[in-house]
Write an enzyme that holds these catalytic residues in place. Structure first.
Site, mmCIF file in Angstrom:
data_model
loop_
_atom_site.group_PDB
_atom_site.id
_atom_site.type_symbol
_atom_site.label_atom_id
_atom_site.label_comp_id
_atom_site.label_asym_id
_atom_site.label_seq_id
_atom_site.Cartn_x
_atom_site.Cartn_y
_atom_site.Cartn_z
ATOM 1 N N ARG A 1 43.494 -16.199 -30.440
ATOM 2 C CA ARG A 1 42.489 -15.769 -29.364
ATOM 3 C C ARG A 1 42.117 -14.328 -29.246
ATOM 4 N NH1 ARG A 1 41.804 -20.676 -25.822
ATOM 5 N NH2 ARG A 1 41.530 -21.974 -27.462
ATOM 6 N N ARG B 1 29.160 -13.197 -24.861
ATOM 7 C CA ARG B 1 29.188 -14.582 -24.417
ATOM 8 C C ARG B 1 28.081 -14.682 -23.505
ATOM 9 N NH1 ARG B 1 33.819 -17.869 -21.105
ATOM 10 N NH2 ARG B 1 32.462 -16.951 -19.266
ATOM 11 N N ARG C 1 38.354 -13.912 -23.614
ATOM 12 C CA ARG C 1 37.924 -13.522 -22.431
ATOM 13 C C ARG C 1 38.588 -12.197 -21.899
ATOM 14 N NH1 ARG C 1 38.884 -19.486 -20.650
ATOM 15 N NH2 ARG C 1 40.360 -19.116 -22.422
ATOM 16 N N TYR D 1 42.012 -34.970 -28.377
ATOM 17 C CA TYR D 1 40.599 -34.703 -27.357
ATOM 18 C C TYR D 1 39.772 -35.684 -27.571
ATOM 19 C CZ TYR D 1 42.905 -29.944 -26.541
ATOM 20 O OH TYR D 1 43.718 -28.861 -26.421
ATOM 21 N N ASP E 1 35.649 -22.967 -33.031
ATOM 22 C CA ASP E 1 36.517 -23.817 -32.027
ATOM 23 C C ASP E 1 37.106 -25.086 -32.811
ATOM 24 O OD1 ASP E 1 37.668 -23.727 -29.012
ATOM 25 O OD2 ASP E 1 37.393 -25.660 -29.661
HETATM 26 O O1 CP3 Z 1 40.064 -15.607 -31.599
HETATM 27 C C1 CP3 Z 1 40.481 -16.798 -32.068
HETATM 28 O O2 CP3 Z 1 41.613 -17.370 -32.107
HETATM 29 C C2 CP3 Z 1 39.540 -17.588 -32.658
HETATM 30 C C3 CP3 Z 1 38.853 -18.678 -32.043
HETATM 31 C C4 CP3 Z 1 39.295 -19.786 -31.341
HETATM 32 C C5 CP3 Z 1 38.873 -20.464 -30.364
HETATM 33 N N1 CP3 Z 1 39.561 -21.640 -30.282
HETATM 34 C C6 CP3 Z 1 37.783 -19.707 -29.449
HETATM 35 C C7 CP3 Z 1 37.768 -20.370 -27.907
HETATM 36 C C8 CP3 Z 1 40.471 -20.564 -32.188
HETATM 37 C C9 CP3 Z 1 41.034 -20.458 -33.313
HETATM 38 C C10 CP3 Z 1 40.552 -21.600 -31.341
HETATM 39 C C11 CP3 Z 1 41.437 -22.960 -31.545
HETATM 40 C C12 CP3 Z 1 41.671 -23.918 -30.256
HETATM 41 N N2 CP3 Z 1 40.586 -24.449 -29.684
HETATM 42 C C13 CP3 Z 1 42.735 -24.725 -30.128
HETATM 43 C C14 CP3 Z 1 43.883 -24.535 -31.084
HETATM 44 C C15 CP3 Z 1 44.966 -23.336 -30.828
HETATM 45 C C16 CP3 Z 1 45.320 -23.513 -29.346
HETATM 46 O O3 CP3 Z 1 45.072 -22.711 -28.491
HETATM 47 O O4 CP3 Z 1 46.664 -24.400 -29.087
HETATM 48 C C17 CP3 Z 1 42.371 -25.712 -29.153
HETATM 49 C C18 CP3 Z 1 43.480 -26.619 -28.691
HETATM 50 C C19 CP3 Z 1 41.136 -25.450 -28.735
HETATM 51 C C20 CP3 Z 1 40.256 -26.450 -28.038
HETATM 52 C C21 CP3 Z 1 39.838 -25.446 -26.728
HETATM 53 N N3 CP3 Z 1 38.895 -24.481 -26.756
HETATM 54 C C22 CP3 Z 1 40.302 -25.560 -25.371
HETATM 55 C C23 CP3 Z 1 41.391 -26.457 -24.899
HETATM 56 C C24 CP3 Z 1 39.515 -24.728 -24.589
HETATM 57 C C25 CP3 Z 1 39.757 -24.596 -23.246
HETATM 58 C C26 CP3 Z 1 40.927 -23.761 -22.871
HETATM 59 C C27 CP3 Z 1 40.594 -22.234 -22.589
HETATM 60 O O5 CP3 Z 1 41.516 -21.432 -23.231
HETATM 61 O O6 CP3 Z 1 39.514 -21.781 -22.315
HETATM 62 C C28 CP3 Z 1 38.740 -23.968 -25.509
HETATM 63 C C29 CP3 Z 1 37.682 -23.060 -25.226
HETATM 64 C C30 CP3 Z 1 37.940 -21.530 -26.164
HETATM 65 N N4 CP3 Z 1 37.984 -21.699 -27.621
HETATM 66 C C31 CP3 Z 1 37.795 -20.362 -25.767
HETATM 67 C C32 CP3 Z 1 37.749 -19.597 -26.755
HETATM 68 C C33 CP3 Z 1 37.451 -17.787 -26.839
HETATM 69 C C34 CP3 Z 1 37.436 -19.947 -24.447
HETATM 70 C C35 CP3 Z 1 35.911 -20.120 -23.775
HETATM 71 C C36 CP3 Z 1 35.199 -19.373 -23.190
HETATM 72 O O7 CP3 Z 1 34.841 -18.229 -23.508
HETATM 73 O O8 CP3 Z 1 35.137 -19.596 -21.843
#
Ligand code: CP3
Length: 346
Positions: free
Chosen positions: A28, A41, A32, A155, A78
């Protein structure tokens, strides 16, 4: 024969080399906690629009590379884009997380698209990978990724994130036919998705099984290890040089079974196992990625610095990629990331 040693430290570690200073990136890392991410964003409108906009997704992928010079960039996308490409509805509720249409019956399963229909939806993601492969500095490795079938299924079945993955376990027990069909569909789609990322320029791919820790020993073999083997085998048959990182998060002792059975170059470990345990049990077999406690990046300071040094020290006798146990959180400070990097690179 000319032997060229890659100048990319991540690729050297993945090839089994022990480096004096471990290469580093963070899960990540584009997210944010960075003001520039929030600005882009905002420009995109929302998170999903950002994922599907190749120019802006390229920009946010590059932001942490510019700011910190990480050794790897991870594609901004994602894991839930694959369910969407298979026909599930997907949206994000601000402050809560993802929501999807649910799959709990064979009728609902039958409405999904075939695996090879995913490319139309996902083509902007391939474009982002393509952009990145020419935009990145020559020393930076490009990592593509996908969610693992079990984690993605949790999911798709519940329609949201769940603390214990209860709905997915229930379907696994009560309607194995639908559950197995879903795992198989996601597995096939994931192979096709990662293959396109590799063709577009991803040098490494990572498989995120974020909820592997809630599987029983038997279910771990069947729904974590077996689909990972299928994905890795298919990709290596097509792309013998691709390097694969597996992340069966929370696998605990079963990390050993995982590296014994899945032909990954590297295993990413979370903080539930100690660095010393992972160095002893896993590092003789594969490169290990991990495993600083990401919560330390919130307070920062002495504890962050000493723990960072402890992780580097624990893994110094084998191939290691420095990373966090899980993703950096939005309340972490960008300055504390600099403190961590200073402690690693000196
Ligand atoms: O920088 C990076 O790591 C690359 C981008 C990336 C994102 N999600 C961006 C993201 C990667 C590799 C993921 C993987 C992902 N997404 C996983 C596996 C890794 C982990 O965290 O266990 C999972 C389970 C998801 C599903 C997901 N996406 C959830 C449950 C959420 C909401 C929870 C949260 O952290 O907000 C997301 C949203 C998400 N994916 C964000 C980002 C930057 C935040 C969204 C925003 O900007 O509001």
């Amino acid at each position: 024969m000319i032997v060229t040693k890659s100048s990319k430290t991540i690729l050297r570690a993945l090839a089994g080399e022990t480096l004096e200073t471990p290469p580093v990136w963070m899960m990540r890392q584009a997210g944010r906690y960075l003001p520039e991410y929030m600005a882009t964003r905002g420009q995109a409108g929302d998170f999903l629009s950002l994922c599907y906009n190749p120019d802006l997704a390229t920009e946010v992928t590059l932001q942490p590379i510019r700011r910190y010079g990480f050794d790897a960039a991870i594609l901004f996308a994602d894991i839930l884009l694959v369910p969407q490409a298979l026909g599930a509805d997907l949206w994000f509720v601000t402050g809560e997380g993802p929501r999807l249409s649910t799959i709990t019956t064979m009728d609902e399963f039958n409405k999904l698209s075939p695996a090879d229909d995913i490319h139309e939806t996902l083509s902007p993601i391939y474009q982002t990978v393509h952009n990145l492969s020419s935009a990145l500095p020559s020393e930076t490795t490009l990592i593509g990724f996908a969610g693992a079938p079990w984690t993605v299924a949790t999911y798709m079945i519940a329609g949201r994130g769940t603390p214990d993955q209860g709905p997915a376990h229930k379907l696994m027990q009560e309607n194995t036919e639908v559950f197995d069909a879903l795992i198989d569909r996601i597995t096939k789609a994931t192979i096709l998705y990662l293959a396109e990322q590799i063709k577009a320029g991803a040098e490494v791919v990572k498989i995120f099984d974020s909820w592997a820790g809630s599987l029983s020993a038997e279910a771990f073999d069947r729904y974590c290890i077996a689909p990972h083997i299928e994905i890795v085998t298919a990709l290596k048959a097509q792309f013998p040089d691709v390097q694969i990182i597996g992340f069966p998060r929370g696998a605990d002792q079963k990390y050993i079974d995982y590296v014994d059975q899945v032909d990954v170059a590297c295993v990413a470990v979370d903080t539930a196992v100690s660095s010393d345990w992972a160095a002893e049990k896993l590092q003789p077999k594969v490169c290990v990625q991990g495993n600083l406690d990401q919560t330390l990046l919130v307070p920062g300071g002495e504890k962050l610095i000493s723990e960072t040094k402890r992780v580097v020290e624990a893994f110094k006798n084998g191939p290691h990629i420095f990373n966090l146990g899980h993703g950096i959180t939005p309340d972490a400070s960008p300055d504390h990331v600099s403190q961590m990097l200073e402690a690693i690179r000196g």
